[in-house]
Design an enzyme around this catalytic site. Sequence first.
Site, PDB file in Angstrom:
ATOM      1  N   GLN A   1      -4.382  -5.093   6.994  1.00  0.00           N
ATOM      2  CA  GLN A   1      -5.366  -6.028   6.436  1.00  0.00           C
ATOM      3  C   GLN A   1      -5.341  -7.396   7.118  1.00  0.00           C
ATOM      4  OE1 GLN A   1      -7.732  -5.265   4.402  1.00  0.00           O
ATOM      5  NE2 GLN A   1      -7.036  -3.306   3.608  1.00  0.00           N
TER       6      GLN A   1
ATOM      7  N   HIS B   1       0.872  -1.182   0.000  1.00  0.00           N
ATOM      8  CA  HIS B   1       0.000   0.000   0.000  1.00  0.00           C
ATOM      9  C   HIS B   1       0.909   1.233   0.000  1.00  0.00           C
ATOM     10  CE1 HIS B   1      -2.821   2.937   1.810  1.00  0.00           C
ATOM     11  NE2 HIS B   1      -3.788   2.126   1.415  1.00  0.00           N
TER      12      HIS B   1
ATOM     13  N   LYS C   1     -10.598  -0.469  10.345  1.00  0.00           N
ATOM     14  CA  LYS C   1     -10.773  -1.670   9.516  1.00  0.00           C
ATOM     15  C   LYS C   1     -11.104  -2.894  10.372  1.00  0.00           C
ATOM     16  CE  LYS C   1      -7.358  -0.116   6.151  1.00  0.00           C
ATOM     17  NZ  LYS C   1      -8.003   0.210   4.881  1.00  0.00           N
TER      18      LYS C   1
ATOM     19  N   ASP D   1       3.149  -4.425   8.056  1.00  0.00           N
ATOM     20  CA  ASP D   1       1.906  -3.685   7.868  1.00  0.00           C
ATOM     21  C   ASP D   1       0.757  -4.669   8.091  1.00  0.00           C
ATOM     22  OD1 ASP D   1      -0.338  -2.411   7.003  1.00  0.00           O
ATOM     23  OD2 ASP D   1       0.450  -1.835   5.041  1.00  0.00           O
TER      24      ASP D   1
ATOM     25  N   CYS E   1      -4.681   2.414  -3.724  1.00  0.00           N
ATOM     26  CA  CYS E   1      -3.433   2.923  -3.136  1.00  0.00           C
ATOM     27  C   CYS E   1      -2.289   1.936  -3.337  1.00  0.00           C
ATOM     28  CB  CYS E   1      -3.587   3.247  -1.650  1.00  0.00           C
ATOM     29  SG  CYS E   1      -4.760   4.547  -1.339  1.00  0.00           S
TER      30      CYS E   1
HETATM   31  N1  PMP Z   1      -1.817  -0.781   4.569  1.00  0.00           N
HETATM   32  C1  PMP Z   1      -2.747  -1.486   3.954  1.00  0.00           C
HETATM   33  C2  PMP Z   1      -2.410  -2.862   3.459  1.00  0.00           C
HETATM   34  C3  PMP Z   1      -4.023  -0.971   3.786  1.00  0.00           C
HETATM   35  O1  PMP Z   1      -4.960  -1.684   3.166  1.00  0.00           O
HETATM   36  C4  PMP Z   1      -4.310   0.330   4.292  1.00  0.00           C
HETATM   37  C5  PMP Z   1      -5.677   0.940   4.139  1.00  0.00           C
HETATM   38  N2  PMP Z   1      -6.269   0.769   2.894  1.00  0.00           N
HETATM   39  C6  PMP Z   1      -3.283   1.026   4.929  1.00  0.00           C
HETATM   40  C7  PMP Z   1      -2.059   0.439   5.058  1.00  0.00           C
HETATM   41  C8  PMP Z   1      -3.482   2.419   5.462  1.00  0.00           C
HETATM   42  O2  PMP Z   1      -4.430   2.447   6.460  1.00  0.00           O
HETATM   43  P1  PMP Z   1      -5.020   3.847   6.982  1.00  0.00           P
HETATM   44  O3  PMP Z   1      -5.501   4.575   5.752  1.00  0.00           O
HETATM   45  O4  PMP Z   1      -6.116   3.463   7.888  1.00  0.00           O
HETATM   46  O5  PMP Z   1      -3.901   4.569   7.656  1.00  0.00           O
END
Ligand code: PMP
Length: 412
Positions: free
Chosen positions: A204, A123, A227, A201, A364
């Site tokens: 997910q 991401h 999430k 990270d 993203c």
């Molecule tokens: N890492 C991953 C794998 C994600 O899916 C996301 C959110 N889509 C993020 C990081 C970032 O999370 P946040 O926007 O809640 O900071």
Amino acid sequence: MRCIETCREDFPALHQTVTGGHPLVYLDSAATSHKPRSVIEAEARFYQRDNANVHRGVHALAERATEAYEGARRAVARFIGAPDPACVIFVRGATEALNLVARSYAQPRLGPDDEIVLTPMEHHSNLVPWQMVAQATGARLRYVDLLPDGTLDLPSYERLLEGGRVRVVAFTHQSNVLGTINPVREMAERAHRAGAVVVLDGAQSVPHQPVDVERLGCDFLAFSGHKMMGPTGIGVLWGRRELLESMPPLFGGGEMIREVGLFESTYNDVPYRFEAGTPPIAQAVGLGAAVEYLESLGMERVRAHEERLVAYALERLGQMPDVRIYGPRERGGLVSFNVEGVHPHDVATILDQQGVAVRAGHHCAQPLMRWLDVAATVRASFYVYNTPEDVDALVRALEAVRAIFGAGATPR
Ligand code: PMP
């Protein structure tokens, strides 16, 4: 133990009709999940009863607020198998957590001879902060290769580590596009043997499967509350104590200090050193309630439920000849795909007209889109409250897409 099969009742937002009077079929939990009543009520109760700032007051409400906030920290620590709650730092979300590690742990340590290993499935929030570190320090970014099915090519990871320059390995536990679940333990062991620190990270994975930092062997773990049924505006950075203690604070202000002079200050202990200013107190309380809710379902059962759903989705979508699915068979609870000849945004719009909420875009993960050789995908993502009937609704709605555009139309 709460029953997954009936838990849908606990989520008020799911019980509504949307576009054209269709009942909502929510398949966008990878973007953000819905909240059970217990989380909504915990946050409301905090404001109605305990609302005060934390740590500084001696009055009854301040004490209750502090206890609620620190109780949430303990709950989160328990949830991720962290023995020491002080190693749980409340931040705004996974993005802030990853930036904090990059800026505060990596940037002061790295130089032009050092390397940071990432994967192309990250991401943007686990890419851009490292690009910034590389620009500031001269360190080099290296990437693990992907295999055609969207899993990591582990021999290429080995080769990167053999170079002897890798100081940080940062990767996602579970891809938000492919659903790939990466072999964290194995990768962490290998990284440690090469003297590198592992940043995971978990945005997910923490919401969807059992995550135990000790068992996984990572050094840092980042994730977001929203999430995992919690509020927005709250997330977590967990880190090993000795690493956290070696890191300078990123933000200066109240709470993070021990002693402030006119020209210099000394800093508070971990975790307060990283929590400058008034923290997201009610949000932390909500996250604590979310953790309790997930524990009441059991994370093994959450994972098993999603495994069944995603297997069913892969089977049904796999029967549609003009639907192209991305990612491996073994995966987390989401499916990214494209309908041949139809732009993913058009697919998502037509699905929405039938009440089916999915996401379309680059998620993203622009480098991954380039690797897939697509501009965007449609993504359907599942959580505990989804059912096989939701998958059926998705398939029915996709039939409508095919009817409108003509199945197997040539790509635009
Ligand atoms: N890492 C991953 C794998 C994600 O899916 C996301 C959110 N889509 C993020 C990081 C970032 O999370 P946040 O926007 O809640 O900071």
